[in-house]
Design an enzyme around this catalytic site. Structure first.
Site, PDB file in Angstrom:
ATOM      1  N   LYS A   1       0.820  -1.211   0.000  1.00 42.66           N
ATOM      2  CA  LYS A   1       0.000   0.000   0.000  1.00 42.66           C
ATOM      3  C   LYS A   1       0.857   1.266   0.000  1.00 42.66           C
ATOM      4  O   LYS A   1       0.527   2.251  -0.664  1.00 42.66           O
ATOM      5  CB  LYS A   1      -0.954  -0.013   1.199  1.00 42.66           C
ATOM      6  CG  LYS A   1      -1.976  -1.145   1.126  1.00 42.66           C
ATOM      7  CD  LYS A   1      -2.998  -1.074   2.218  1.00 42.66           C
ATOM      8  CE  LYS A   1      -3.931  -2.281   2.203  1.00 42.66           C
ATOM      9  NZ  LYS A   1      -4.570  -2.554   0.906  1.00 42.66           N
TER      10      LYS A   1
ATOM     11  N   GLU B   1      -9.087  -5.095  -1.425  1.00 46.76           N
ATOM     12  CA  GLU B   1      -8.752  -6.493  -1.718  1.00 46.76           C
ATOM     13  C   GLU B   1      -9.415  -7.311  -0.619  1.00 46.76           C
ATOM     14  O   GLU B   1      -9.014  -7.256   0.539  1.00 46.76           O
ATOM     15  CB  GLU B   1      -7.240  -6.673  -1.749  1.00 46.76           C
ATOM     16  CG  GLU B   1      -6.787  -7.908  -2.506  1.00 46.76           C
ATOM     17  CD  GLU B   1      -6.704  -9.132  -1.608  1.00 46.76           C
ATOM     18  OE1 GLU B   1      -6.957 -10.242  -2.107  1.00 46.76           O
ATOM     19  OE2 GLU B   1      -6.389  -8.973  -0.423  1.00 46.76           O
TER      20      GLU B   1
ATOM     21  N   CYS C   1      -6.158 -15.013   1.346  1.00 47.00           N
ATOM     22  CA  CYS C   1      -7.440 -14.722   0.699  1.00 47.00           C
ATOM     23  C   CYS C   1      -7.537 -15.317  -0.698  1.00 47.00           C
ATOM     24  O   CYS C   1      -8.640 -15.623  -1.168  1.00 47.00           O
ATOM     25  CB  CYS C   1      -7.668 -13.217   0.651  1.00 47.00           C
ATOM     26  SG  CYS C   1      -6.289 -12.287  -0.019  1.00 47.00           S
TER      27      CYS C   1
ATOM     28  N   GLU D   1      -4.006  -3.779  -6.821  1.00 46.91           N
ATOM     29  CA  GLU D   1      -2.730  -3.464  -6.201  1.00 46.91           C
ATOM     30  C   GLU D   1      -1.631  -4.023  -7.098  1.00 46.91           C
ATOM     31  O   GLU D   1      -1.815  -5.045  -7.760  1.00 46.91           O
ATOM     32  CB  GLU D   1      -2.645  -4.054  -4.794  1.00 46.91           C
ATOM     33  CG  GLU D   1      -3.652  -3.407  -3.847  1.00 46.91           C
ATOM     34  CD  GLU D   1      -3.366  -3.688  -2.386  1.00 46.91           C
ATOM     35  OE1 GLU D   1      -2.991  -2.741  -1.683  1.00 46.91           O
ATOM     36  OE2 GLU D   1      -3.532  -4.847  -1.966  1.00 46.91           O
TER      37      GLU D   1
END
Length: 486
Positions: free
Chosen positions: A159, A247, A281, A459
């Site tokens: 990030k 996300e 994830c 991302e």
């Protein structure tokens, strides 16, 4: 034990809020630190610090920012072992993973955007002999990053890298489950010459996240977490019309055709379910195996899964570490019980591991269910633990329809020796991150993100850098102004 706090304005900051929480080593139950919960005053201080940092950072040339970020990436690599150990103690994941993946891949992303930003520019176009326009890519301002607990420092770097490269400042809130490594990252940014206030860390639970997303001086929010929380983040951000990148969760399909290499297919299924003890994830937790290969696949899968080493995460031999918390352990064990009740057959695993000194941790044996059906709760719902569902299929059209029958769309994979089939199937799968004959690779150059309830935006990759900028258009008249009025 001394209270650990925030990182604001280039140094640690204690806000004397009177509220704190403990962060634990989930493998042992040991208290690692007491962390101060931020309040409105702490956030206000972070905002003011970020404003000052932004004014300096955004005035620097892209080349100057790039040099600072490249130095930061090298410092991160130099501290790889220290950061990996900190990450293992805070997350419970195996050191054999963190030492080669978590830190290095984050540094890769910082280096990537540090190189990319030098080419970030606008366009110019002539509109005739006396007129032209040009555009500028300008930073947004102060961005908020909200991290997850499964890859704390990697997510912080993913990030921060594009945000800082584009000239923004960032206020980052790590998960309250894993608050430590972001503080060390902030220190390293400062050591690398990133101006004070450009990267700040505020600690706390969902209340801090809500303050960030609703704050009118936050220009953008990037969030990683589960889909339900993502909806709340988006709703809060909408009040001030700030863009979001999210996300979110997944229940991804891994499709194995009968012409696939058996060993590779089993290896991929294990990585796609058991890496980081299942707390990823993008994991391919719905494993669809074509009928002709099904029996051989299940036989090898059982044999190899039962050889996996569950143990002390700090032991380099350990392959399966501890889940993040006691509450998450109960959730995963509950999902296993539900799978049994729904009629699925437990092939292996399915229990908490407590022997060999692991009784104080949150360890679950790698678990595989067969004889699964698409409508079973454990097949439909994200578990976020080492639990694999194996399903049989007969033909291509059938498996595509079944794979897409989910609210999620984060990832998908196909194993086959027929590349025409591989591309044909991948193009029909409703997922943002796809792999052919591999699983999990996520280089800095590749944009990652989900379809449907698995997220918004991306991302990494070139497009992400653009999302941390805004376009200013400038029209230039070289001749006299042509007025419609006398």
């Amino acid at each position: 034990m001394e209270v650990t706090a925030h990182y604001i304005g280039g140094k640690p900051f204690v806000g004397d809020t009177g509220e704190s929480f403990a962060t634990l080593n989930p493998a042992t139950g040991e208290v690692l630190a007491h962390i101060e919960q931020a309040d409105e005053r702490v956030l206000a201080h972070a905002i003011e610090s970020a404003k000052l940092g932004f004014s300096v950072w955004s005035s620097m040339s892209a080349a100057e920012r790039s040099r600072c970020l490249l130095k930061a990436a090298q410092l991160i690599r130099d501290h790889n072992d220290e950061l990996a150990e900190l990450e293992v103690r805070d997350t419970g994941k195996p050191i054999q993973e963190a030492s080669v993946v978590d830190i290095a891949t984050g540094a890769d992303v910082i280096e990537y955007f540090a190189g990319l930003v030098n080419g970030l520019g606008g366009e110019q176009q002539s509109l005739g002999s006396n007129q032209f326009f040009y555009t500028r890519r300008e930073p947004l301002g102060i961005c908020a990053g909200i991290g997850a607990w499964n890859y704390p420092i990697q997510i912080a770097m993913w990030k921060a890298a594009p945000a800082l490269a584009a000239g923004n400042a960032m206020i980052f809130k790590p998960s309250e489950e894993t608050p430590l490594s972001a503080l060390k990252l902030a220190e390293l940014f400062t050591q690398a010459g990133v101006p004070d206030g450009v990267f700040n860390v505020v600690q706390g639970d969902y209340r801090v996240g809500q303050m960030l997303t609703a704050h009118p001086e936050i220009a953008k929010v990037s969030f990683t977490g589960e889909s339900g929380t993502g909806k709340k983040v988006m709703a809060d951000s909408a009040a001030t019309l700030k863009p979001v990148t999210m996300e979110l969760g997944g229940k991804s399909p891994l499709i194995i055709f009968d012409d696939a290499d058996l060993d590779d297919a089993v290896s991929a299924a294990m990585v796609a379910n058991f890496y980081t003890q299942g707390e990823v994830c993008t994991h391919g937790t719905r494993v669809y195996v074509q009928r002709a290969m099904y029996d051989a696949f299940v036989e090898q899968l059982k044999e190899r899964t039962e050889k996996l080493i569950v143990g002390d995460p700090m032991n380099m031999e350990t392959q399966i570490g501890s889940l993040i918390s006691k509450s998450h352990l109960e959730k995963v064990l509950g999902a296993i019980s539900s799978a049994k009740e729904s009629g699925a057959t437990l092939l292996t695993g399915g229990f908490q591991v407590t022997e060999r000194g692991l009784e104080k941790g949150c360890f679950v044996a790698p678990t595989v269910f067969v004889d699964c059906r698409d409508e079973m709760p454990h097949v439909q719902n994200e578990i976020f633990g080492p639990v694999m569902s194996v399903l049989v299929f007969d033909d291509e059209d059938e498996v595509i329809a079944r794979a897409n029958n989910t609210q999620y769309g984060l990832a998908a994979g196909v194993f086959t020796q027929n590349l025409s089939k591989a591309h044909r199937v991948i193009h029909q799968l409703q997922a943002g991150i796809c792999w052919i004959n591999t699983w999990g690779n996520s280089p800095a150059e590749m944009p990652v993100g989900g379809y449907k309830l698995s997220g918004i935006g991306r991302e990494n990759g070139q497009e992400t850098l653009l999302h941390y900028t805004q376009t200013k258009s400038v029209f230039v008249e070289l001749g006299a102004f042509d007025s419609p009025y006398a």
